[in-house]
Write a protein that holds these residues in place. Sequence first.
Motif, short mmCIF file in Angstrom:
data_model
loop_
_atom_site.label_atom_id
_atom_site.label_comp_id
_atom_site.label_asym_id
_atom_site.label_seq_id
_atom_site.Cartn_x
_atom_site.Cartn_y
_atom_site.Cartn_z
N ALA A 52 -7.54 -6.23 36.21
CA ALA A 52 -6.04 -6.08 35.82
C ALA A 52 -5.77 -4.68 36.37
O ALA A 52 -6.48 -3.51 36.10
CB ALA A 52 -5.70 -6.29 34.23
N ILE A 102 -2.72 -8.78 38.09
CA ILE A 102 -4.06 -9.18 37.60
C ILE A 102 -4.78 -10.23 38.70
O ILE A 102 -4.09 -10.79 39.54
CB ILE A 102 -4.13 -10.35 36.22
CG1 ILE A 102 -3.33 -11.56 36.65
CG2 ILE A 102 -3.56 -9.42 35.33
CD1 ILE A 102 -3.51 -12.51 35.32
N LYS A 159 -1.39 -11.65 31.33
CA LYS A 159 -0.76 -10.70 31.53
C LYS A 159 -0.05 -10.38 29.92
O LYS A 159 -0.19 -9.11 29.69
CB LYS A 159 0.56 -11.12 32.39
CG LYS A 159 -0.02 -11.14 33.81
CD LYS A 159 1.29 -11.14 34.85
CE LYS A 159 0.85 -10.97 36.33
NZ LYS A 159 2.24 -11.18 37.03
#
Length: 348
Positions: free
Chosen positions: A308, A301, A284
């Motif tokens: 994502a 994600i 992330k």
Amino acid sequence: MKSKKSELLLALEQICEEKNISKDVLLETLQQALILAYKRNYSSVHNNVFVDINNETGAIRVYAQKEVVENVEDDQLHISLEEAKKVKKIYEIGDLVDIEVTPATFGRIAAQTAKQLVMQRIREVERNNIYDEFSQKEGTVIEGVIQRIEKKNIYLDVGSAETYLAPNEQVATEEYDFHQHLKVYVTEVKKTTKGPLITVSRTRPQLVSKLFEQEIPEIKDGIIEVMSVSRDAGSRSKIAVKTNDENVDPIGSCIGTKGMRIQGIIDELNGEKIDIVKYSDDPKEFIKASLSPAEVISLEIDADEKQAHVVVPFDQLSLAIGKEGQNVRLAARLTNYKIDIKSDRDSK
């Protein structure tokens, strides 16, 4: 005669120095060439021969090896014990005797015949030396000077060899001129019948990472590590870096004081823009950083599918996506995630 033969050794030594060839290798080649020359011109006399080259004077002598036998059936291969003992008394049945058989005209004939063979061997050794040198440079950056441009194919002089920059390895926005200096990434070195073929590239992402390695001491020393690179050659690159030293700022180190370090790389890439991204083991955080300069509001994600879903402010949607999708495309290559971007208005 002695002075001429000394000139032969001097000439061989000069060739060895200029062509970076072992003198022993060249002498062995010359001996083999002289044996072949002898057999071609005097094959009816002796076949089992060897050539001796005096290391001091350069004198060349041909010797036939004959076996000592009781009854001589082939005088090219055999010698009687009586004749052998005239050479040296120590010879016995079964021994090999070296008999000099150098013809009076051998020097001229041998020189003519051997020259081509020796030059051929020199070319082979040169090619092998070049292959050995550049096969170790595969995957590195070298600098060359453009010598020829033929049908969009570019050939660069890199010292002891010539490299090949194919049209598909050239940056479309770059212009190439004779005698121009270029840094290129060595993609492959392979042997061919015409010598080593060294192919290079100006478009590969590895060119960017290797230029960083050359310009940034902390990368060369292993303090900072390049984790990944994505690139639209001639337009923009993104490079992810990290360090395990908490006292080092990886991005600041790559940029340098007043941008001096990064500017040198940009100049080498003819103005190509470069985004330096701080790598993170957290996907992330890494994806957020990769979309810079856009701000990320939220991010979800799917690690298994490598996908994502990103939400950005409405007024930064075009910035996050980039012109013709370049920013998100480069971020996806950098992180190895498929990235779907929406604005905060669209996500409601």
